[in-house]
Design an enzyme around this catalytic site. Structure first.
Site, PDB file in Angstrom:
ATOM      1  N   THR A 260       4.591   6.065  -5.528  1.00 30.49           N
ATOM      2  CA  THR A 260       6.014   5.699  -5.544  1.00 30.49           C
ATOM      3  C   THR A 260       6.369   5.005  -6.850  1.00 30.49           C
ATOM      4  O   THR A 260       7.439   5.244  -7.421  1.00 30.49           O
ATOM      5  CB  THR A 260       6.354   4.799  -4.338  1.00 30.49           C
ATOM      6  OG1 THR A 260       5.897   5.426  -3.133  1.00 30.49           O
ATOM      7  CG2 THR A 260       7.858   4.582  -4.229  1.00 30.49           C
TER       8      THR A 260
ATOM      9  N   GLU B 226      -2.515  -6.339  -9.337  1.00 34.12           N
ATOM     10  CA  GLU B 226      -1.223  -6.350  -8.649  1.00 34.12           C
ATOM     11  C   GLU B 226      -0.926  -7.736  -8.080  1.00 34.12           C
ATOM     12  O   GLU B 226       0.198  -8.229  -8.180  1.00 34.12           O
ATOM     13  CB  GLU B 226      -1.223  -5.312  -7.522  1.00 34.12           C
ATOM     14  CG  GLU B 226      -1.217  -3.873  -8.013  1.00 34.12           C
ATOM     15  CD  GLU B 226      -1.421  -2.846  -6.911  1.00 34.12           C
ATOM     16  OE1 GLU B 226      -1.133  -1.673  -7.177  1.00 34.12           O
ATOM     17  OE2 GLU B 226      -1.862  -3.211  -5.808  1.00 34.12           O
TER      18      GLU B 226
END
Length: 220
Positions: A31, A103
């Site tokens: 995504t 992340e």
């Protein structure tokens, strides 16, 4: 609307959060790759951009961006990333792409964390998706035994090494009813670099694409 279309819709929706002069962190995954494609349209708004993985860095550079290190940008205004699972408490499972440690660093360094998902990622209880745990290689068997004691089924992600030079155990069969507690406990296991539960630093906004369009959730 198929899953690919939903992912594209979520990626486009995140562009609305790109304000002039922004210092942006970009996550990793399918995504997010679509988000990078959309991001090229607003390149002139971005003062600095940093990446959560080498793969994302390469994609950003291919899209015409100069990618900075977090040490250069300082704290970020916005971090945009996907998730493997998300719940109504804004807790996430991340790390399917193997970039969970970087992340987590970018999420922690960001004033706002926008998570972009399609509705297949929305769950009542985290744990249907195997929990990624990044582990120092020498500790692999030790950490795996601790995961078994926690009633999980750890499986080494074969042929994969993280950008940090570590391995990943994907832990199956966990029902994560208290994500903050499990995140804290697993992070204390010697040899664990980080765990793919994002609960101590959850998402601030979730943009979820479904058949009817984008559903937005804001954490209060």
């Amino acid at each position: 609307m198929d899953q690919a279309q939903k992912k594209r819709q979520a990626a486009r929706a995140a562009i609305d959060f790109i304000e002039p002069g922004i210092r942006l962190g970009v996550g990793t995954g399918s995504t997010v790759n679509l988000f990078i494609e959309e991001l090229a349209r607003v390149r002139d708004r971005i003062a600095a951009v940093t990446a959560s993985s080498r793969e994302t860095e390469q994609r950003l550079k291919a899209a015409g961006f100069e990618v900075a290190e977090l040490a250069e940008t300082g704290d970020l205004d916005l971090y945009v990333d996907g998730a493997d699972e998300a719940n109504k408490h804004f807790h996430l499972i991340k790390g399917g792409g193997g970039a969970l440690t970087r992340e987590k660093v970018l999420a922690a360094a960001s004033r706002r964390f926008v998570c972009i998902i399609d509705d297949s990622k929305w769950v009542a209880v985290l744990g249907r998706f195997p929990l990624p745990v990044e582990v120092v290689p020498m500790a692999q068997s030790y950490v795996a035994r601790q995961m078994v004691r926690a009633r999980g089924q750890p499986i080494l992600r074969k042929g994969f090494v993280t950008d940090n030079g570590n391995v990943i155990l994907d832990v199956h069969q966990l029902s994560i009813t208290n994500p903050p507690d499990m995140e804290a406990r697993f992070n204390q296991i010697a040899g664990v670099v980080t765990v793919g539960i994002f609960a101590s630093r959850p998402a601030d906004v979730i943009l979820m694409a479904e058949d009817a369009g984008i559903k937005r959730f804001d954490r209060r």
